[in-house]
Design a protein around this motif. Sequence first.
Motif, short mmCIF file in Angstrom:
data_model
loop_
_atom_site.label_atom_id
_atom_site.label_comp_id
_atom_site.label_asym_id
_atom_site.label_seq_id
_atom_site.Cartn_x
_atom_site.Cartn_y
_atom_site.Cartn_z
N ALA A 82 -29.90 52.44 5.37
CA ALA A 82 -29.69 51.22 6.26
C ALA A 82 -31.17 51.02 7.25
O ALA A 82 -32.22 51.68 6.93
CB ALA A 82 -28.73 51.96 7.54
N VAL A 83 -30.91 49.89 7.91
CA VAL A 83 -32.19 49.32 8.52
C VAL A 83 -31.78 49.12 10.06
O VAL A 83 -30.62 48.82 10.44
CB VAL A 83 -32.73 48.10 8.08
CG1 VAL A 83 -33.77 47.49 8.86
CG2 VAL A 83 -32.78 48.11 6.74
N PRO A 101 -35.96 41.90 2.09
CA PRO A 101 -35.38 43.31 2.14
C PRO A 101 -35.89 44.10 1.15
O PRO A 101 -35.69 45.30 1.11
CB PRO A 101 -33.80 42.92 1.87
CG PRO A 101 -33.74 41.50 2.53
CD PRO A 101 -34.88 40.76 2.29
N GLN A 102 -36.42 43.41 -0.07
CA GLN A 102 -37.01 44.35 -1.15
C GLN A 102 -38.14 45.16 -0.89
O GLN A 102 -38.25 46.14 -1.59
CB GLN A 102 -37.09 43.43 -2.45
CG GLN A 102 -35.84 42.43 -2.88
CD GLN A 102 -35.39 41.51 -2.15
OE1 GLN A 102 -36.17 41.02 -1.44
NE2 GLN A 102 -34.06 41.48 -2.05
N ALA A 147 -34.23 51.94 -0.23
CA ALA A 147 -32.85 51.98 -0.01
C ALA A 147 -32.34 52.71 1.29
O ALA A 147 -32.93 53.59 1.88
CB ALA A 147 -32.17 52.53 -1.18
N ARG A 206 -27.61 44.87 3.16
CA ARG A 206 -27.92 45.96 3.56
C ARG A 206 -27.07 46.30 5.12
O ARG A 206 -26.65 45.32 5.76
CB ARG A 206 -29.50 45.72 4.30
CG ARG A 206 -30.37 45.45 2.99
CD ARG A 206 -30.55 46.36 1.75
NE ARG A 206 -31.32 47.60 2.50
CZ ARG A 206 -32.58 48.07 2.25
NH1 ARG A 206 -32.98 47.21 1.55
NH2 ARG A 206 -32.91 49.02 2.52
N GLU A 207 -26.92 47.50 5.13
CA GLU A 207 -26.27 48.10 6.74
C GLU A 207 -27.47 48.04 7.59
O GLU A 207 -28.53 48.53 7.46
CB GLU A 207 -25.93 49.46 6.33
CG GLU A 207 -25.03 49.95 7.60
CD GLU A 207 -24.64 51.34 7.49
OE1 GLU A 207 -24.30 51.97 8.48
OE2 GLU A 207 -24.76 52.08 6.44
N VAL A 208 -27.07 47.30 8.71
CA VAL A 208 -27.91 47.00 9.62
C VAL A 208 -27.51 47.51 10.89
O VAL A 208 -26.17 47.44 11.51
CB VAL A 208 -28.06 45.54 9.85
CG1 VAL A 208 -29.08 45.29 11.01
CG2 VAL A 208 -28.63 44.85 8.65
N LEU A 217 -31.13 40.66 6.25
CA LEU A 217 -30.85 41.78 5.78
C LEU A 217 -29.36 41.92 5.32
O LEU A 217 -28.90 42.40 4.30
CB LEU A 217 -31.24 43.02 6.75
CG LEU A 217 -32.61 43.24 6.97
CD1 LEU A 217 -32.70 43.92 8.46
CD2 LEU A 217 -33.23 43.91 5.71
N SER A 238 -35.53 52.66 7.67
CA SER A 238 -36.75 52.02 7.85
C SER A 238 -36.24 51.22 9.43
O SER A 238 -35.12 51.16 9.63
CB SER A 238 -37.02 50.67 7.07
OG SER A 238 -35.53 50.12 6.56
#
Length: 425
Positions: free
Chosen positions: A172-173, A165-166, A170, A194-196, A189, A351
Amino acid sequence: MSAQPGTARNVDTLVIGAGQAGLALSYWLTHHGVEHVLLERRGTLGGAWLDRWDSFYLNTPNFGLSLPGLPYEGQDPDGFLPRDAAVEFFRKYGARIAAPVRLETAVTRVARDGTGFTVETDQGEWSARNVVLANGAFQRPRIPAAAREIPRQVLQLHSHDYRNPQQLPAGAVLVVGTGQSGGQITEDLMAAGREVHLSVSMCPEAPRRYRGQDVFHWILEVSLHGPEYGINGLMVDHLPSPAARFACNPLLSGNDGGHSIHLRELGRRGVQLHGHLETADGDGGLRFTDDLPERLAMVEAGFGQRLKVLADAYIAAAGINAPEPEAPPPDGWLPAASGSRLNLADADITSIIWATGYRLDNSILDMPVLDEWDYPRHTRGVTEIPGLYAVGLPWLTRHASATLPGVGPDAEFIAEHIAGGRAAG
Protein backbone atom coordinates in the motif's frame (compact mmCIF):
# COMPACT_ATOMS: atom_id res chain seq x y z
CA MET A 1 21.62 27.41 -26.94
CA SER A 2 24.20 25.34 -25.09
CA ALA A 3 26.38 26.68 -22.31
CA GLN A 4 30.08 27.35 -22.82
CA PRO A 5 32.17 26.29 -19.81
CA GLY A 6 34.49 28.98 -18.49
CA THR A 7 32.66 31.78 -20.30
CA ALA A 8 32.82 35.22 -18.66
CA ARG A 9 30.63 37.91 -20.21
CA ASN A 10 29.09 41.28 -19.65
CA VAL A 11 25.43 41.60 -20.49
CA ASP A 12 22.79 44.23 -19.85
CA THR A 13 20.22 41.86 -18.30
CA LEU A 14 20.55 38.34 -16.95
CA VAL A 15 17.40 36.29 -16.47
CA ILE A 16 17.71 33.39 -14.02
CA GLY A 17 15.46 30.61 -15.30
CA ALA A 18 14.04 29.77 -18.72
CA GLY A 19 10.65 28.41 -17.76
CA GLN A 20 7.44 30.14 -18.77
CA ALA A 21 8.28 33.33 -16.84
CA GLY A 22 11.80 33.64 -18.26
CA LEU A 23 10.63 32.98 -21.81
CA ALA A 24 7.77 35.50 -21.52
CA LEU A 25 10.20 38.09 -20.23
CA SER A 26 12.66 37.29 -23.04
CA TYR A 27 9.93 38.02 -25.59
CA TRP A 28 9.34 41.48 -24.13
CA LEU A 29 13.02 42.28 -23.61
CA THR A 30 13.65 41.47 -27.27
CA HIS A 31 10.65 43.63 -28.19
CA HIS A 32 12.28 46.56 -26.37
CA GLY A 33 15.74 45.86 -27.79
CA VAL A 34 17.29 44.96 -24.43
CA GLU A 35 20.36 42.73 -24.62
CA HIS A 36 19.81 39.74 -22.35
CA VAL A 37 20.68 36.13 -21.62
CA LEU A 38 18.63 33.45 -19.86
CA LEU A 39 20.54 31.08 -17.58
CA GLU A 40 18.83 27.69 -17.21
CA ARG A 41 20.17 24.94 -14.94
CA ARG A 42 18.40 22.19 -16.87
CA GLY A 43 19.67 20.57 -20.03
CA THR A 44 16.53 21.39 -22.01
CA LEU A 45 13.62 23.79 -22.00
CA GLY A 46 10.37 22.74 -20.34
CA GLY A 47 10.66 24.21 -16.87
CA ALA A 48 9.03 22.55 -13.88
CA TRP A 49 6.82 20.47 -16.17
CA LEU A 50 9.84 18.21 -16.66
CA ASP A 51 9.48 17.20 -13.01
CA ARG A 52 5.92 15.90 -13.29
CA TRP A 53 4.89 12.26 -13.32
CA ASP A 54 4.34 10.22 -16.48
CA SER A 55 0.53 10.47 -16.58
CA PHE A 56 0.41 14.19 -15.74
CA TYR A 57 -1.81 16.56 -17.71
CA LEU A 58 -1.78 20.33 -17.35
CA ASN A 59 -4.60 21.59 -15.14
CA THR A 60 -4.84 24.71 -17.30
CA PRO A 61 -7.15 24.16 -20.29
CA ASN A 62 -5.67 24.67 -23.73
CA PHE A 63 -7.27 28.10 -24.08
CA GLY A 64 -4.84 29.17 -21.37
CA LEU A 65 -1.81 28.13 -23.45
CA SER A 66 -1.05 31.73 -24.17
CA LEU A 67 2.34 33.40 -23.98
CA PRO A 68 3.37 36.81 -25.38
CA GLY A 69 3.17 36.72 -29.16
CA LEU A 70 1.59 33.25 -29.16
CA PRO A 71 -2.14 33.17 -28.36
CA TYR A 72 -3.85 29.80 -28.47
CA GLU A 73 -5.14 29.08 -31.98
CA GLY A 74 -5.79 25.35 -31.78
CA GLN A 75 -8.95 23.36 -32.35
CA ASP A 76 -9.46 22.06 -28.79
CA PRO A 77 -9.60 25.05 -26.43
CA ASP A 78 -11.25 23.07 -23.63
CA GLY A 79 -8.83 20.14 -23.84
CA PHE A 80 -5.72 19.54 -21.72
CA LEU A 81 -2.13 18.83 -22.74
CA PRO A 82 -0.20 15.81 -21.43
CA ARG A 83 3.18 16.45 -19.84
CA ASP A 84 5.38 15.70 -22.84
CA ALA A 85 3.28 17.87 -25.17
CA ALA A 86 3.50 20.70 -22.64
CA VAL A 87 7.29 20.42 -22.55
CA GLU A 88 7.38 20.48 -26.36
CA PHE A 89 5.17 23.60 -26.31
CA PHE A 90 7.81 25.50 -24.33
CA ARG A 91 10.66 24.22 -26.48
CA LYS A 92 8.92 25.42 -29.63
CA TYR A 93 8.10 28.76 -28.05
CA GLY A 94 11.74 29.28 -27.04
CA ALA A 95 12.83 28.56 -30.60
CA ARG A 96 10.10 30.75 -32.08
CA ILE A 97 11.16 33.83 -30.11
CA ALA A 98 14.88 32.96 -30.47
CA ALA A 99 15.36 33.17 -26.72
CA PRO A 100 19.08 33.53 -25.90
CA VAL A 101 19.27 30.64 -23.43
CA ARG A 102 22.38 29.15 -21.83
CA LEU A 103 21.39 25.63 -20.79
CA GLU A 104 23.08 23.55 -18.07
CA THR A 105 24.10 26.72 -16.29
CA ALA A 106 23.24 26.80 -12.59
CA VAL A 107 23.50 30.12 -10.78
CA THR A 108 25.26 29.84 -7.42
CA ARG A 109 25.50 33.46 -6.23
CA VAL A 110 24.19 36.91 -7.10
CA ALA A 111 25.86 39.91 -5.48
CA ARG A 112 25.82 43.66 -6.02
CA ASP A 113 28.83 45.09 -7.81
CA GLY A 114 28.88 48.86 -8.08
CA THR A 115 25.92 49.83 -10.23
CA GLY A 116 25.25 46.25 -11.35
CA PHE A 117 25.61 42.65 -10.30
CA THR A 118 28.13 39.83 -10.31
CA VAL A 119 26.48 36.50 -11.07
CA GLU A 120 28.45 33.34 -10.34
CA THR A 121 27.51 30.09 -12.07
CA ASP A 122 28.93 26.60 -12.43
CA GLN A 123 29.95 27.65 -15.95
CA GLY A 124 31.74 30.89 -15.10
CA GLU A 125 31.02 34.42 -14.01
CA TRP A 126 28.79 37.12 -15.48
CA SER A 127 28.46 40.85 -14.97
CA ALA A 128 25.04 42.39 -15.54
CA ARG A 129 23.35 45.73 -15.11
CA ASN A 130 20.06 43.99 -14.27
CA VAL A 131 19.13 40.57 -12.90
CA VAL A 132 15.65 39.04 -13.08
CA LEU A 133 14.60 36.13 -10.89
CA ALA A 134 12.48 33.88 -13.09
CA ASN A 135 13.32 30.65 -11.31
CA GLY A 136 9.73 29.80 -10.46
CA ALA A 137 7.80 28.70 -7.41
CA PHE A 138 8.76 25.00 -7.49
CA GLN A 139 12.26 25.39 -6.12
CA ARG A 140 12.72 23.23 -3.04
CA PRO A 141 10.42 20.32 -2.13
CA ARG A 142 8.79 20.80 1.26
CA ILE A 143 8.96 17.64 3.38
CA PRO A 144 7.52 17.57 6.92
CA ALA A 145 9.71 16.86 9.93
CA ALA A 146 7.80 13.60 10.49
CA ALA A 147 9.64 12.13 7.49
CA ARG A 148 12.78 11.79 9.62
CA GLU A 149 10.97 9.34 11.91
CA ILE A 150 9.73 6.98 9.18
CA PRO A 151 11.38 3.51 9.31
CA ARG A 152 14.22 3.15 6.85
CA GLN A 153 12.65 0.26 4.94
CA VAL A 154 9.71 2.47 3.84
CA LEU A 155 10.40 4.23 0.54
CA GLN A 156 9.80 7.98 0.70
CA LEU A 157 9.38 10.20 -2.34
CA HIS A 158 8.30 13.79 -2.75
CA SER A 159 5.80 14.29 -5.58
CA HIS A 160 8.70 16.07 -7.35
CA ASP A 161 10.39 12.68 -7.79
CA TYR A 162 7.34 10.48 -8.34
CA ARG A 163 6.97 9.22 -11.92
CA ASN A 164 4.70 6.15 -11.93
CA PRO A 165 3.39 3.35 -9.67
CA GLN A 166 5.98 0.92 -11.05
CA GLN A 167 8.81 2.72 -9.22
CA LEU A 168 7.18 1.87 -5.87
CA PRO A 169 7.59 -1.47 -4.07
CA ALA A 170 4.62 -3.81 -3.76
CA GLY A 171 2.25 -2.88 -0.97
CA ALA A 172 0.00 0.00 0.00
CA VAL A 173 0.95 3.65 -0.49
CA LEU A 174 0.38 6.62 1.82
CA VAL A 175 -0.06 9.94 0.01
CA VAL A 176 0.32 12.94 2.30
CA GLY A 177 -1.45 16.06 1.06
CA THR A 178 -4.53 16.70 -1.05
CA GLY A 179 -3.52 19.57 -3.26
CA GLN A 180 -3.58 19.03 -7.00
CA SER A 181 -0.53 16.76 -6.94
CA GLY A 182 -1.82 14.63 -4.06
CA GLY A 183 -5.24 14.16 -5.62
CA GLN A 184 -3.92 13.35 -9.07
CA ILE A 185 -1.22 10.96 -7.84
CA THR A 186 -3.84 9.17 -5.76
CA GLU A 187 -5.91 8.65 -8.90
CA ASP A 188 -2.80 7.46 -10.76
CA LEU A 189 -2.12 4.87 -8.06
CA MET A 190 -5.75 3.75 -7.99
CA ALA A 191 -5.73 3.22 -11.76
CA ALA A 192 -2.78 0.87 -11.26
CA GLY A 193 -4.74 -1.12 -8.68
CA ARG A 194 -2.73 0.08 -5.69
CA GLU A 195 -4.19 0.35 -2.20
CA VAL A 196 -3.96 3.99 -1.14
CA HIS A 197 -4.13 5.82 2.18
CA LEU A 198 -4.60 9.59 1.90
CA SER A 199 -3.80 12.24 4.51
CA VAL A 200 -6.22 15.12 3.93
CA SER A 201 -5.00 18.73 3.93
CA MET A 202 -7.11 21.88 3.62
CA CYS A 203 -6.87 22.54 -0.12
CA PRO A 204 -10.37 23.39 -1.39
CA GLU A 205 -12.31 21.27 -3.82
CA ALA A 206 -13.79 23.05 -6.84
CA PRO A 207 -15.99 22.17 -9.79
CA ARG A 208 -14.07 21.65 -13.01
CA ARG A 209 -16.79 23.63 -14.78
CA TYR A 210 -18.84 26.45 -13.31
CA ARG A 211 -21.62 28.45 -14.92
CA GLY A 212 -20.90 27.18 -18.42
CA GLN A 213 -17.11 27.57 -18.38
CA ASP A 214 -14.07 25.78 -17.05
CA VAL A 215 -13.49 27.25 -13.60
CA PHE A 216 -10.03 28.43 -14.73
CA HIS A 217 -11.79 30.75 -17.19
CA TRP A 218 -13.40 32.61 -14.32
CA ILE A 219 -10.23 32.64 -12.23
CA LEU A 220 -8.36 34.16 -15.16
CA GLU A 221 -11.10 36.68 -15.96
CA VAL A 222 -11.35 37.89 -12.37
CA SER A 223 -7.55 38.04 -12.04
CA LEU A 224 -6.95 40.01 -15.24
CA HIS A 225 -10.17 42.02 -15.63
CA GLY A 226 -11.90 42.01 -12.26
CA PRO A 227 -10.35 45.34 -11.17
CA GLU A 228 -12.04 47.03 -14.14
CA TYR A 229 -15.32 46.29 -12.33
CA GLY A 230 -14.09 46.94 -8.81
CA ILE A 231 -13.57 43.23 -8.04
CA ASN A 232 -10.09 43.03 -6.54
CA GLY A 233 -10.24 39.82 -4.52
CA LEU A 234 -7.64 38.10 -6.70
CA MET A 235 -5.15 40.99 -6.50
CA VAL A 236 -2.20 40.63 -4.16
CA ASP A 237 -3.07 43.76 -2.16
CA HIS A 238 -6.31 42.10 -1.06
CA LEU A 239 -4.77 38.93 0.39
CA PRO A 240 -5.50 38.50 4.10
CA SER A 241 -1.79 38.04 4.87
CA PRO A 242 1.56 37.57 3.07
CA ALA A 243 1.40 33.87 3.98
CA ALA A 244 -1.71 33.53 1.79
CA ARG A 245 0.52 33.84 -1.28
CA PHE A 246 1.38 30.17 -0.72
CA ALA A 247 -2.14 28.78 -0.27
CA CYS A 248 -2.82 25.73 -2.43
CA ASN A 249 -4.81 25.82 -5.64
CA PRO A 250 -8.24 24.15 -6.02
CA LEU A 251 -8.25 20.36 -6.24
CA LEU A 252 -8.69 19.66 -9.96
CA SER A 253 -7.27 17.42 -12.68
CA GLY A 254 -6.62 17.80 -16.41
CA ASN A 255 -6.64 14.02 -16.93
CA ASP A 256 -9.42 12.27 -18.83
CA GLY A 257 -10.64 15.49 -20.41
CA GLY A 258 -10.49 17.39 -17.13
CA HIS A 259 -12.48 16.68 -13.98
CA SER A 260 -13.03 17.59 -10.37
CA ILE A 261 -11.55 15.45 -7.61
CA HIS A 262 -13.83 14.82 -4.62
CA LEU A 263 -12.28 13.30 -1.52
CA ARG A 264 -15.48 11.58 -0.38
CA GLU A 265 -15.75 9.95 -3.79
CA LEU A 266 -12.16 8.72 -3.49
CA GLY A 267 -13.12 7.24 -0.14
CA ARG A 268 -16.15 5.51 -1.61
CA ARG A 269 -13.85 3.99 -4.23
CA GLY A 270 -11.61 2.46 -1.58
CA VAL A 271 -9.06 5.13 -0.60
CA GLN A 272 -8.49 5.15 3.17
CA LEU A 273 -8.90 8.77 4.29
CA HIS A 274 -7.08 10.21 7.31
CA GLY A 275 -6.73 13.61 8.91
CA HIS A 276 -3.60 15.75 8.80
CA LEU A 277 -0.41 13.80 9.57
CA GLU A 278 0.96 15.16 12.84
CA THR A 279 3.75 12.84 14.00
CA ALA A 280 5.61 9.60 13.38
CA ASP A 281 7.14 7.69 16.29
CA GLY A 282 10.09 5.98 14.57
CA ASP A 283 8.61 2.48 14.89
CA GLY A 284 6.12 2.88 12.07
CA GLY A 285 3.37 4.43 14.15
CA LEU A 286 1.66 7.54 12.69
CA ARG A 287 -0.72 9.95 14.38
CA PHE A 288 -3.25 11.99 12.42
CA THR A 289 -5.62 14.71 13.55
CA ASP A 290 -8.98 13.29 14.61
CA ASP A 291 -11.04 15.79 12.62
CA LEU A 292 -11.74 14.13 9.28
CA PRO A 293 -15.49 15.00 9.14
CA GLU A 294 -14.82 18.67 9.87
CA ARG A 295 -11.86 18.73 7.51
CA LEU A 296 -13.89 17.31 4.61
CA ALA A 297 -16.65 19.85 5.23
CA MET A 298 -14.16 22.74 5.14
CA VAL A 299 -12.51 21.42 1.97
CA GLU A 300 -15.89 21.26 0.26
CA ALA A 301 -16.91 24.73 1.46
CA GLY A 302 -13.73 26.48 0.28
CA PHE A 303 -14.82 27.19 -3.28
CA GLY A 304 -18.15 28.67 -2.21
CA GLN A 305 -16.50 30.95 0.30
CA ARG A 306 -14.11 32.67 -2.10
CA LEU A 307 -13.78 31.82 -5.78
CA LYS A 308 -17.50 31.27 -6.33
CA VAL A 309 -18.31 34.62 -4.73
CA LEU A 310 -15.77 36.44 -6.90
CA ALA A 311 -16.86 34.68 -10.10
CA ASP A 312 -20.53 35.44 -9.43
CA ALA A 313 -19.75 39.08 -8.67
CA TYR A 314 -17.71 39.41 -11.86
CA ILE A 315 -20.40 37.80 -14.01
CA ALA A 316 -23.00 40.20 -12.59
CA ALA A 317 -20.79 43.31 -12.83
CA ALA A 318 -19.68 42.55 -16.39
CA GLY A 319 -23.21 41.71 -17.50
CA ILE A 320 -22.22 38.25 -18.72
CA ASN A 321 -25.06 35.96 -19.77
CA ALA A 322 -24.02 32.80 -17.93
CA PRO A 323 -26.12 29.86 -16.71
CA GLU A 324 -27.32 30.06 -13.13
CA PRO A 325 -25.07 28.32 -10.59
CA GLU A 326 -25.93 24.76 -9.66
CA ALA A 327 -25.63 23.71 -6.05
CA PRO A 328 -23.67 20.48 -5.60
CA PRO A 329 -25.75 17.59 -4.29
CA PRO A 330 -25.38 17.07 -0.54
CA ASP A 331 -22.90 14.36 0.36
CA GLY A 332 -22.50 13.23 3.95
CA TRP A 333 -20.49 10.07 3.28
CA LEU A 334 -17.87 9.27 5.89
CA PRO A 335 -15.64 6.21 6.27
CA ALA A 336 -16.84 3.60 8.73
CA ALA A 337 -13.68 4.16 10.76
CA SER A 338 -11.11 6.94 10.57
CA GLY A 339 -8.98 6.61 13.66
CA SER A 340 -6.16 9.00 14.41
CA ARG A 341 -3.50 6.27 14.57
CA LEU A 342 -2.04 3.99 11.92
CA ASN A 343 0.85 1.54 11.92
CA LEU A 344 2.69 1.35 8.59
CA ALA A 345 3.58 -2.33 8.90
CA ASP A 346 0.10 -3.37 10.00
CA ALA A 347 -1.40 -1.54 7.00
CA ASP A 348 1.28 -2.99 4.66
CA ILE A 349 2.31 0.56 3.68
CA THR A 350 5.69 0.25 1.99
CA SER A 351 5.97 3.73 0.45
CA ILE A 352 5.02 7.32 1.24
CA ILE A 353 4.59 10.11 -1.28
CA TRP A 354 4.91 13.58 0.20
CA ALA A 355 2.56 15.75 -1.89
CA THR A 356 3.32 18.64 0.43
CA GLY A 357 4.32 21.37 -1.98
CA TYR A 358 7.44 23.47 -2.33
CA ARG A 359 9.34 26.25 -0.61
CA LEU A 360 10.98 29.18 -2.32
CA ASP A 361 14.76 29.03 -2.33
CA ASN A 362 16.49 32.28 -3.20
CA SER A 363 19.62 31.54 -1.20
CA ILE A 364 21.68 32.50 -4.29
CA LEU A 365 20.97 36.15 -3.43
CA ASP A 366 23.83 37.60 -1.42
CA MET A 367 21.89 40.73 -0.45
CA PRO A 368 19.15 41.61 2.07
CA VAL A 369 16.03 41.60 -0.09
CA LEU A 370 14.05 38.55 1.10
CA ASP A 371 11.20 38.37 3.58
CA GLU A 372 10.64 35.56 6.10
CA TRP A 373 9.15 33.33 3.36
CA ASP A 374 12.22 33.79 1.10
CA TYR A 375 10.05 35.97 -1.15
CA PRO A 376 11.72 39.08 -2.63
CA ARG A 377 10.37 42.35 -1.23
CA HIS A 378 9.06 44.16 -4.27
CA THR A 379 6.43 46.32 -5.92
CA ARG A 380 5.04 44.79 -9.14
CA GLY A 381 8.18 42.68 -9.48
CA VAL A 382 10.57 45.61 -8.97
CA THR A 383 12.52 44.78 -5.82
CA GLU A 384 13.97 47.11 -3.22
CA ILE A 385 17.41 46.64 -4.83
CA PRO A 386 17.75 48.77 -8.00
CA GLY A 387 18.22 46.52 -11.02
CA LEU A 388 16.92 43.36 -9.33
CA TYR A 389 13.51 42.06 -10.47
CA ALA A 390 11.24 39.04 -10.06
CA VAL A 391 8.63 37.51 -12.36
CA GLY A 392 6.51 34.36 -12.34
CA LEU A 393 6.13 33.99 -8.58
CA PRO A 394 2.74 33.11 -7.06
CA TRP A 395 0.73 36.25 -6.37
CA LEU A 396 3.44 38.58 -7.68
CA THR A 397 0.66 41.01 -8.57
CA ARG A 398 -2.42 38.75 -8.70
CA HIS A 399 -3.65 35.18 -8.42
CA ALA A 400 -2.79 34.45 -12.06
CA SER A 401 0.81 35.74 -11.90
CA ALA A 402 2.32 32.25 -11.96
CA THR A 403 0.05 30.92 -14.72
CA LEU A 404 0.72 30.79 -18.43
CA PRO A 405 -1.68 33.57 -19.45
CA GLY A 406 -1.01 35.58 -16.30
CA VAL A 407 2.77 35.79 -16.47
CA GLY A 408 2.81 37.84 -19.69
CA PRO A 409 1.43 41.13 -18.29
CA ASP A 410 3.89 41.06 -15.37
CA ALA A 411 6.77 40.28 -17.74
CA GLU A 412 5.76 43.13 -20.03
CA PHE A 413 5.76 45.61 -17.13
CA ILE A 414 9.19 44.51 -15.93
CA ALA A 415 10.67 44.62 -19.44
CA GLU A 416 9.33 48.16 -19.85
CA HIS A 417 10.86 49.13 -16.50
CA ILE A 418 14.23 47.73 -17.55
CA ALA A 419 14.08 49.40 -20.96
CA GLY A 420 13.08 52.71 -19.39
CA GLY A 421 15.96 52.56 -16.91
CA ARG A 422 18.40 51.82 -19.71
CA ALA A 423 17.13 54.78 -21.69
CA ALA A 424 17.38 57.03 -18.62
CA GLY A 425 20.94 55.82 -18.03
